[in-house]
Design an enzyme around this catalytic site. Structure first.
Site, PDB file in Angstrom:
ATOM      1  N   GLU A 292       0.824  -1.211   0.000  1.00 13.25           N
ATOM      2  CA  GLU A 292       0.000   0.000   0.000  1.00 13.25           C
ATOM      3  C   GLU A 292       0.857   1.259   0.000  1.00 13.25           C
ATOM      4  OE1 GLU A 292      -3.044   0.126  -0.559  1.00 13.25           O
ATOM      5  OE2 GLU A 292      -3.890  -1.823  -0.032  1.00 13.25           O
TER       6      GLU A 292
ATOM      7  N   GLU B 181     -12.204   0.609 -10.240  1.00 15.14           N
ATOM      8  CA  GLU B 181     -11.826  -0.335 -11.291  1.00 15.14           C
ATOM      9  C   GLU B 181     -12.694  -0.258 -12.547  1.00 15.14           C
ATOM     10  OE1 GLU B 181      -9.959  -1.330  -7.644  1.00 15.14           O
ATOM     11  OE2 GLU B 181     -12.121  -1.248  -8.049  1.00 15.14           O
TER      12      GLU B 181
ATOM     13  N   ARG C 159       0.746   3.812  -3.272  1.00 16.48           N
ATOM     14  CA  ARG C 159       0.129   5.112  -2.977  1.00 16.48           C
ATOM     15  C   ARG C 159       1.170   6.206  -2.767  1.00 16.48           C
ATOM     16  NH1 ARG C 159      -5.520   3.993   0.257  1.00 16.48           N
ATOM     17  NH2 ARG C 159      -5.640   1.748  -0.078  1.00 16.48           N
TER      18      ARG C 159
ATOM     19  N   ASP D  65      -5.190 -10.081  -7.936  1.00 15.76           N
ATOM     20  CA  ASP D  65      -5.568  -9.290  -9.107  1.00 15.76           C
ATOM     21  C   ASP D  65      -4.406  -8.587  -9.801  1.00 15.76           C
ATOM     22  OD1 ASP D  65      -5.288  -7.750  -6.824  1.00 15.76           O
ATOM     23  OD2 ASP D  65      -7.080  -6.544  -7.148  1.00 15.76           O
TER      24      ASP D  65
END
Length: 663
Positions: free
Chosen positions: A294, A563, A298, A427
């Protein structure tokens, strides 16, 4: 007979007739011009009529080509000469200057606006102001006219001078694989960011004005930013209902995630306020555990992207700082990184309950660390993440390219075998296979092979059609049992497939992308609020009174995820089909209707099936500003050079990073 006498040898004679002058010795060959002209004329007369016609035609054709070349090349040579002289007079070298290194994108030459002439960008005047911006092909020039970049390049900018940009020598649009090329890690001898390569000047494009839908996105962003600024400034996430904030890492996640969005949207005032916070208050030397994945996508990704768009070295310095502090995560027996890092103490560890990391997390940090190596010349960042990909490439436990969700940091082996999904925990592994291949100039064929094999595995094991509308969806496989469950996270896949097709992969990928984006849209359209839940289940058999989409009570929340909008952006950019813009517009309107908080900000909701009470959760995720609204703005734009997808590749948090140019 043999005894007979031999006949006398035969003698040949040549008869030569000389003119009287030649006989007298007065006119012999003397290489005079007159002699050469007479000789050439005799040879010409000896040629056939066809031969003479062909020669005359060739001479005439060459003459015409020469005239055309002279007229077409005269002006460019003149402009290049004038440009060189003008640059010598007005653009002296600035000692210590460090420009952005956008790889494919050239640095700006001149801008049209004076940095001191900017005024506050209110909603009422934004369109008028934006409409006067010149938008040439180079994004750096287009966007830098929106900002005061005097910190980076301090030179007089004349509003009445023509803007000059540089054109990329290399375009990867539609390129095919070139196996003779190879990717090498950045040299450790490089101490400074590379300078953009010398390229030719190109004509400036006509400006592309901001349209009504883009204006609506800007208004939505400003409303969200107002809530963050008023109630959560400098903190990770806004809680808009309670007018407070929540902390995850204590590093201003929302602010950093939104930096490049503000730049792309042209929000000068908001960007400058955020930059001041980064310069004065963003400190990484603190005793706090952060999630490697993360914080990479980010924070590191956001800082690198903002550096490339703005050219401001502040963001590169901060990126180097956080990048170095994340490196202890890779100190494991297998080189598969731990999930958590204490960025103050320089220690790392797995989650408290397991020694596993998720496959998506350890294979979705590569774009950022590779780019950090390219910019700094320090190969340790790229080496660490490349080792992870090479290791995963060789592992057993895959199913036709599909990978399990977990990997052990001690053994380096997959765990929890037999479960395959394109949703949470797996994913972005598939997304980053393709995007690393694109980032590196389409040279690393192992990445491409793994991606192509995985997509074939998806087709073979995970694709099904729902009833009654026969929507194509991606389910999950658990120990041979198919589940018709699809996370909203899987809606990244249509955009990724379209990106691959755009970069020369099989056209079947685009057909599958078109089918899947229809499904992702129906995950919104078939719900009462017009907003998708976090997870849906598809009906495999037709039932009276039932739609394709079924929602379980535990899955009906909406986190303002990006998404579907992300894939709509790719689909519109590559096809030009306006329906994708219309679908995105519906989604934005429903966000405004059911998640907007009057005092500022947007909130996640618990129940997408209850329009009268969607049950707000009192939390605005940082990715709503970093991804969702950014992709909305780009979706509604008809300017393909606004983050040109032949020059940039987005990380999984929607932070654009440059595609590398071959050395």
């Amino acid at each position: 007979s043999a005894a007979a006498a031999s006949p006398p040898p035969r003698r040949d004679f040549i008869s030569v007739t000389l003119s009287p002058e030649e006989a007298a010795g007065a006119g012999g060959y003397n290489n005079s011009k007159a002699w050469r002209r007479r000789s050439c004329w005799r040879k010409w007369k000896q040629l056939s009529r066809l031969q003479r016609s062909v020669i005359l035609f060739l001479f005439a054709f060459l003459a015409v080509c020469g005239v055309i070349s002279y007229t077409s090349m005269g002006e460019p040579w003149k402009s290049l000469t004038n440009k060189s002289l003008d640059d010598q007079r007005t653009e002296p070298e600035i000692p210590g200057l460090k420009l952005a290194n956008p790889a494919v994108l050239p640095a700006p030459q001149k801008a049209e606006a004076n940095p001191g002439d900017y005024t506050e960008l209110s909603p009422q005047v934004l369109r008028e102001e934006m409409s006067f911006i010149k938008l040439p092909k180079s994004l750096d020039v287009r966007l830098k006219t929106r900002y005061d970049t005097s910190r980076v390049v301090e030179e007089p900018l004349q509003a009445d001078k023509e803007e000059k940009t540089e054109k990329s020598v290399i375009s990867w649009r539609g390129a095919v694989i070139e196996p003779d090329q190879s990717t090498e890690p950045p040299s450790s001898k490089i101490k400074e960011p590379e300078k953009p390569s010398s390229v030719e000047a190109e004509d400036q494009k006509e400006p592309v004005p901001i349209n009504e839908r883009q204006m609506a996105v800007i208004e939505a962003f400003r409303h969200a930013w107002k809530g963050y600024k008023d109630f959560a400034w400098g903190h990770d996430e806004l809680k808009p209902l309670s007018k407070s904030y929540s902390e995850w890492f204590g590093l201003g996640l929302t602010l950093i995630d939104a930096l490049d969005t503000m730049w792309i949207l042209g929000l000068k005032e908001e960007f400058e306020e955020a930059r001041k916070w980064v310069a004065n208050d963003l400190v990484f030397d603190k005793n706090v555990d952060v999630n490697l994945f993360e914080s990479t996508i980010r924070i590191l990704g956001g800082l690198l992207s903002t550096y490339h768009l703005s050219g401001d070295s502040l963001f590169l310095e901060k990126a180097k700082d956080i990048g170095n502090r994340l490196m202890p995560a890779f100190k494991t027996p297998s080189k598969i990184p731990y999930s958590d890092v204490n960025i103050g103490r320089g220690t790392a560890h797995p989650p408290r309950w397991t020694s596993d990391s998720t496959v998506a997390e350890v294979t979705s940090i590569q774009l950022e660390f590779r780019e950090l190596s390219r910019l700094t010349g320090d190969e340790k960042f790229q080496k660490a993440v490349d080792e992870v990909m090479k290791h995963v490439h060789t592992l057993s436990g895959k199913n036709d390219g599909l990978v399990p969700m977990f990997i052990n940091t001690n053994s380096g082996q997959f765990t929890h075998l037999g479960v395959y999904t394109l949703g949470a925990r797996a994913d972005s592994y598939y997304e980053y296979l393709l995007k690393q291949w694109i980032q590196g100039g389409k040279k690393e064929n192992e990445l491409l092979e793994d991606y192509m094999r995985a997509i074939e595995g998806v087709k073979k094991h995970l694709l099904q059609k729902s009833q009654p509308k026969k929507l194509t969806f991606v389910g999950e496989l658990a120990h041979g049992h198919f589940s018709a469950k699809m996370d909203h996270l899987v809606c990244f896949l249509p955009g990724t497939l379209a990106l691959g097709a755009h970069n020369g992969l099989t056209a079947d990928h685009m057909k599958l992308a078109e089918a899947l984006i229809e499904t992702c849209y129906q995950m919104y359209a078939q719900v009462e609020t017009g907003l998708s839940p976090e997870i849906v289940h598809f009906n495999l058999h037709a039932q009276k009174g039932h739609k394709d989409v079924e929602i379980k009570p535990a899955d009906r929340h909406n986190l303002l995820r990006p998404e579907t909008v992300e894939s709509l952006f790719y689909m519109y950019r590559f096809t030009g089909d306006k329906k994708y813009q219309d679908w995105g517009w519906e989604i934005l309107q429903n966000f405004n209707k059911y998640t907007r908080v009057p005092t500022g900000g947007y909130t996640s909701i618990n129940n997408v099936q209850n329009p009268s009470n969607p049950e707000p959760r009192d939390k605005m995720e940082s990715f709503f500003l970093g991804e969702t609204l950014k992709y909305m703005f780009l979706l509604f734009s008809d300017d393909i050079d606004l983050i040109n997808l032949d020059k940039y590749v987005f990380n999984t948090e929607a932070h654009p990073l440059p595609i590398w140019v071959p050395a």
